[in-house]
Design a protein around this motif. Structure first.
Motif, PDB file in Angstrom:
ATOM      1  N   ASN A  89       2.862   8.205   1.660  1.00 20.32           N
ATOM      2  CA  ASN A  89       3.194   6.862   2.153  1.00 20.32           C
ATOM      3  C   ASN A  89       2.002   5.911   2.094  1.00 20.32           C
ATOM      4  OD1 ASN A  89       5.956   7.450   2.935  1.00 20.32           O
ATOM      5  ND2 ASN A  89       5.067   8.691   4.579  1.00 20.32           N
ATOM      6  N   SER A  90       1.088   6.159   1.158  1.00 24.90           N
ATOM      7  CA  SER A  90      -0.101   5.315   1.071  1.00 24.90           C
ATOM      8  C   SER A  90       0.175   3.986   0.389  1.00 24.90           C
ATOM      9  CB  SER A  90      -1.215   6.055   0.327  1.00 24.90           C
ATOM     10  OG  SER A  90      -0.861   6.255  -1.041  1.00 24.90           O
ATOM     11  N   PHE A  91       1.317   3.861  -0.296  1.00 23.15           N
ATOM     12  CA  PHE A  91       1.668   2.595  -0.941  1.00 23.15           C
ATOM     13  C   PHE A  91       3.137   2.297  -0.718  1.00 23.15           C
ATOM     14  CE2 PHE A  91       3.155   0.157  -4.705  1.00 23.15           C
ATOM     15  CZ  PHE A  91       2.417  -0.991  -4.485  1.00 23.15           C
ATOM     16  N   LYS A  92       3.425   1.115  -0.184  1.00 24.90           N
ATOM     17  CA  LYS A  92       4.800   0.719   0.106  1.00 24.90           C
ATOM     18  C   LYS A  92       5.207  -0.587  -0.566  1.00 24.90           C
ATOM     19  CE  LYS A  92       6.219   3.961   2.968  1.00 24.90           C
ATOM     20  NZ  LYS A  92       7.420   4.776   2.696  1.00 24.90           N
ATOM     21  N   GLY A  93       4.296  -1.201  -1.300  1.00 25.67           N
ATOM     22  CA  GLY A  93       4.684  -2.413  -2.009  1.00 25.67           C
ATOM     23  C   GLY A  93       3.638  -3.510  -1.933  1.00 25.67           C
ATOM     24  N   LEU A  94       3.767  -4.452  -2.841  1.00 21.13           N
ATOM     25  CA  LEU A  94       2.853  -5.575  -2.978  1.00 21.13           C
ATOM     26  C   LEU A  94       3.673  -6.737  -3.510  1.00 21.13           C
ATOM     27  CD1 LEU A  94      -0.227  -6.439  -3.073  1.00 21.13           C
ATOM     28  CD2 LEU A  94      -0.176  -5.732  -5.462  1.00 21.13           C
ATOM     29  N   GLY A  95       3.394  -7.941  -3.043  1.00 15.44           N
ATOM     30  CA  GLY A  95       4.203  -9.059  -3.507  1.00 15.44           C
ATOM     31  C   GLY A  95       3.527 -10.401  -3.327  1.00 15.44           C
ATOM     32  N   ASN A  96       4.234 -11.443  -3.760  1.00 10.78           N
ATOM     33  CA  ASN A  96       3.709 -12.787  -3.599  1.00 10.78           C
ATOM     34  C   ASN A  96       4.829 -13.760  -3.257  1.00 10.78           C
ATOM     35  OD1 ASN A  96       4.872 -12.687  -6.189  1.00 10.78           O
ATOM     36  ND2 ASN A  96       3.568 -14.337  -6.923  1.00 10.78           N
ATOM     37  N   LYS A  97       4.436 -14.901  -2.732  1.00 16.22           N
ATOM     38  CA  LYS A  97       5.389 -15.927  -2.346  1.00 16.22           C
ATOM     39  C   LYS A  97       4.804 -17.286  -2.726  1.00 16.22           C
ATOM     40  CE  LYS A  97       8.810 -16.367   1.296  1.00 16.22           C
ATOM     41  NZ  LYS A  97       9.227 -15.838   2.611  1.00 16.22           N
ATOM     42  N   THR A  98       5.630 -18.111  -3.357  1.00 12.30           N
ATOM     43  CA  THR A  98       5.190 -19.401  -3.884  1.00 12.30           C
ATOM     44  C   THR A  98       6.121 -20.504  -3.396  1.00 12.30           C
ATOM     45  OG1 THR A  98       4.251 -18.398  -5.863  1.00 12.30           O
ATOM     46  CG2 THR A  98       4.811 -20.724  -5.994  1.00 12.30           C
ATOM     47  N   GLU A  99       5.533 -21.658  -3.116  1.00 18.60           N
ATOM     48  CA  GLU A  99       6.322 -22.806  -2.644  1.00 18.60           C
ATOM     49  C   GLU A  99       5.495 -24.062  -2.866  1.00 18.60           C
ATOM     50  OE1 GLU A  99       9.086 -24.323  -2.086  1.00 18.60           O
ATOM     51  OE2 GLU A  99       9.775 -23.171  -0.346  1.00 18.60           O
ATOM     52  N   ASP A 100       6.140 -25.211  -2.951  1.00 17.50           N
ATOM     53  CA  ASP A 100       5.406 -26.471  -2.994  1.00 17.50           C
ATOM     54  C   ASP A 100       5.772 -27.311  -1.774  1.00 17.50           C
ATOM     55  OD1 ASP A 100       7.757 -26.654  -5.230  1.00 17.50           O
ATOM     56  OD2 ASP A 100       7.658 -28.517  -4.072  1.00 17.50           O
ATOM     57  N   PHE A 101       4.794 -28.112  -1.324  1.00  8.00           N
ATOM     58  CA  PHE A 101       4.936 -28.875  -0.086  1.00  8.00           C
ATOM     59  C   PHE A 101       4.441 -30.303  -0.297  1.00  8.00           C
ATOM     60  CE2 PHE A 101       4.401 -24.469   1.099  1.00  8.00           C
ATOM     61  CZ  PHE A 101       5.295 -24.275   2.134  1.00  8.00           C
ATOM     62  N   ASN A 133       2.148 -23.118 -13.032  1.00  9.65           N
ATOM     63  CA  ASN A 133       1.769 -22.329 -11.845  1.00  9.65           C
ATOM     64  C   ASN A 133       2.251 -20.895 -12.062  1.00  9.65           C
ATOM     65  OD1 ASN A 133       1.155 -21.354  -9.293  1.00  9.65           O
ATOM     66  ND2 ASN A 133       2.971 -22.245  -8.343  1.00  9.65           N
ATOM     67  N   LYS A 134       1.340 -20.044 -12.502  1.00  8.41           N
ATOM     68  CA  LYS A 134       1.698 -18.651 -12.745  1.00  8.41           C
ATOM     69  C   LYS A 134       0.756 -17.741 -11.970  1.00  8.41           C
ATOM     70  CE  LYS A 134       3.979 -18.820 -17.242  1.00  8.41           C
ATOM     71  NZ  LYS A 134       4.002 -18.250 -18.617  1.00  8.41           N
ATOM     72  N   ASN A 135       1.281 -16.624 -11.526  1.00 11.58           N
ATOM     73  CA  ASN A 135       0.456 -15.681 -10.783  1.00 11.58           C
ATOM     74  C   ASN A 135       1.056 -14.288 -10.863  1.00 11.58           C
ATOM     75  OD1 ASN A 135       2.350 -15.439  -8.324  1.00 11.58           O
ATOM     76  ND2 ASN A 135       1.982 -17.644  -8.459  1.00 11.58           N
ATOM     77  N   ILE A 136       0.261 -13.313 -10.525  1.00 17.66           N
ATOM     78  CA  ILE A 136       0.708 -11.933 -10.549  1.00 17.66           C
ATOM     79  C   ILE A 136      -0.049 -11.143  -9.495  1.00 17.66           C
ATOM     80  CG2 ILE A 136      -0.967 -11.256 -12.326  1.00 17.66           C
ATOM     81  CD1 ILE A 136       1.220  -9.384 -13.451  1.00 17.66           C
ATOM     82  N   ALA A 137       0.650 -10.224  -8.854  1.00 16.89           N
ATOM     83  CA  ALA A 137       0.039  -9.302  -7.897  1.00 16.89           C
ATOM     84  C   ALA A 137       0.016  -7.920  -8.539  1.00 16.89           C
ATOM     85  CB  ALA A 137       0.845  -9.276  -6.594  1.00 16.89           C
ATOM     86  N   ILE A 138      -1.128  -7.261  -8.488  1.00 15.75           N
ATOM     87  CA  ILE A 138      -1.319  -6.005  -9.219  1.00 15.75           C
ATOM     88  C   ILE A 138      -1.753  -4.900  -8.257  1.00 15.75           C
ATOM     89  CG2 ILE A 138      -2.633  -4.879 -11.050  1.00 15.75           C
ATOM     90  CD1 ILE A 138      -2.954  -7.650 -12.333  1.00 15.75           C
ATOM     91  N   SER A 139      -1.024  -3.782  -8.309  1.00 14.46           N
ATOM     92  CA  SER A 139      -1.326  -2.650  -7.424  1.00 14.46           C
ATOM     93  C   SER A 139      -2.107  -1.544  -8.119  1.00 14.46           C
ATOM     94  CB  SER A 139      -0.021  -2.052  -6.889  1.00 14.46           C
ATOM     95  OG  SER A 139       0.691  -1.383  -7.930  1.00 14.46           O
ATOM     96  N   ARG A 140      -2.465  -1.723  -9.377  1.00 12.78           N
ATOM     97  CA  ARG A 140      -3.028  -0.627 -10.157  1.00 12.78           C
ATOM     98  C   ARG A 140      -4.432  -0.204  -9.745  1.00 12.78           C
ATOM     99  NH1 ARG A 140       1.535  -0.157 -10.567  1.00 12.78           N
ATOM    100  NH2 ARG A 140       2.791  -0.047 -12.486  1.00 12.78           N
ATOM    101  N   ASN A 141      -5.038  -0.932  -8.801  1.00 12.55           N
ATOM    102  CA  ASN A 141      -6.304  -0.494  -8.213  1.00 12.55           C
ATOM    103  C   ASN A 141      -6.087   0.196  -6.876  1.00 12.55           C
ATOM    104  OD1 ASN A 141      -8.433  -1.721 -10.097  1.00 12.55           O
ATOM    105  ND2 ASN A 141      -7.120  -3.475  -9.650  1.00 12.55           N
ATOM    106  N   HIS A 142      -4.843   0.548  -6.571  1.00 12.70           N
ATOM    107  CA  HIS A 142      -4.497   1.199  -5.307  1.00 12.70           C
ATOM    108  C   HIS A 142      -5.532   2.259  -4.935  1.00 12.70           C
ATOM    109  CE1 HIS A 142      -2.105   3.113  -2.207  1.00 12.70           C
ATOM    110  NE2 HIS A 142      -2.135   4.261  -2.859  1.00 12.70           N
ATOM    111  N   PRO A 143      -6.064   2.177  -3.674  1.00 17.40           N
ATOM    112  CA  PRO A 143      -5.600   1.417  -2.504  1.00 17.40           C
ATOM    113  C   PRO A 143      -6.237   0.044  -2.338  1.00 17.40           C
ATOM    114  CG  PRO A 143      -7.309   2.906  -1.824  1.00 17.40           C
ATOM    115  CD  PRO A 143      -7.130   3.136  -3.305  1.00 17.40           C
ATOM    116  N   ASP A 144      -6.845  -0.479  -3.386  1.00 15.56           N
ATOM    117  CA  ASP A 144      -7.297  -1.860  -3.406  1.00 15.56           C
ATOM    118  C   ASP A 144      -6.263  -2.668  -4.187  1.00 15.56           C
ATOM    119  OD1 ASP A 144      -9.709  -0.891  -2.262  1.00 15.56           O
ATOM    120  OD2 ASP A 144     -10.486  -0.455  -4.262  1.00 15.56           O
ATOM    121  N   TYR A 145      -6.142  -3.957  -3.873  1.00 18.25           N
ATOM    122  CA  TYR A 145      -5.098  -4.761  -4.500  1.00 18.25           C
ATOM    123  C   TYR A 145      -5.666  -6.077  -5.007  1.00 18.25           C
ATOM    124  CZ  TYR A 145      -2.566  -1.272  -1.920  1.00 18.25           C
ATOM    125  OH  TYR A 145      -2.139  -0.071  -1.429  1.00 18.25           O
ATOM    126  N   LEU A 146      -5.117  -6.529  -6.126  1.00 14.27           N
ATOM    127  CA  LEU A 146      -5.653  -7.708  -6.801  1.00 14.27           C
ATOM    128  C   LEU A 146      -4.541  -8.725  -7.050  1.00 14.27           C
ATOM    129  CD1 LEU A 146      -8.237  -7.801  -9.618  1.00 14.27           C
ATOM    130  CD2 LEU A 146      -6.061  -8.952  -9.998  1.00 14.27           C
TER     131      LEU A 146
END
Length: 251
Positions: free
Chosen positions: A87-99, A149-162
């Motif tokens: 259970n060392s990894f359960k997910g990674l994500g991002n959220k985008t919005e304009d204001f 506006n593009k972005n990505i969340a990467i878990s491949r350095n688990h347990p560090d995240y980029l």
């Protein structure tokens, strides 16, 4: 407004071979991150018997995928995630919005890590943890192709995240990369300016008409993917934030 949530929950499933079994630690040790575990993880990176070959094959589709920030996405073999605990990894994500902030438009990108055995003590009753929030003043939006506006969340350095990405205005590009370590440290680089996110995970960037930039770092409370929008809406009404984005000289 458009909200986007992207999860990169790539949890490897499979049986470990005999050599890998010797690298698994006790259930008690799996919930603790320490120097010994870091050193073992680094050793596993160099030991091809620990690699998740199925993940590597799947990741090859990312080669040449296109621009998602200052770095081209590199595909490396990585140790199986379960070597650090089931259970060392359960997910990674991002959220985008304009204001809207006064008369200006601000793009928000945020990145979060789901609660797991390594970070659960720090997160307490929270389901996930936002480790980086970026607010960028812009003078243009692409509401059809979203190429500005593009972005990505990467878990491949688990347990560090980029996390990385870019925001383009009419005249300039704001490039950024941010990362969080299992030890709790978090940093971001935005157009070569370094930010220590433990002293404020919310970073505001205001490009100027003369080509320079202004930054404003905010020590925000513990944020989650569920609270980030309401928090940002409150920021748009904060006097200091409104003044920052509407200052003379800003685009």
């Amino acid at each position: 407004m458009k909200r986007v949530i992207i999860f990169f929950c790539c949890i490897s499933i499979g049986c470990s071979n005999v050599e890998n079994n010797s690298k698994l630690e006790s259930d008690e040790a799996r919930t603790i991150w320490n120097q010994q575990k870091r050193e073992q993880h680094l050793n596993n990176r160099n030991d091809k018997t620990t690699w998740d070959n199925q993940m590597l094959e799947n990741d090859k589709q990312l080669i040449g995928i296109g621009e998602f920030g200052p770095f081209e996405i590199g595909v490396f073999p990585v140790p199986k995630y379960e070597l650090l605990g089931k259970n060392s990894f359960k997910g990674l994500g991002n959220k985008t919005e304009d204001f809207k902030v006064g008369n200006k438009t601000v793009v928000m990108n945020s990145f979060f890590v789901a609660k797991n055995d390594i970070n659960k003590k720090r997160l307490g009753d929270k389901h996930n943890d936002v480790f980086f929030q970026l607010l960028v003043l812009t003078d243009t939006l692409d509401t059809e192709n979203y190429n500005l506006n593009k972005n990505i969340a990467i878990s491949r350095n688990h347990p560090d995240y980029l996390a990385q990405g870019f925001v383009k205005t009419k005249t300039t590009t704001i490039d950024y990369v941010a990362f969080k370590t299992a030890e709790g440290g978090a940093y971001a680089i935005i157009n070569t300016r370094l930010f220590h996110l433990n002293f404020g995970k919310t970073i505001c960037i205001a490009p100027q008409k003369d080509g320079t930039f202004r930054s404003f770092q905010i020590k925000s409370p513990q944020l989650t993917s569920e609270t980030i929008i309401n928090f940002t809406e409150s920021l748009t009404k904060d006097d200091d934030v409104v003044t920052f984005f509407n200052q003379k000289g800003a685009i």
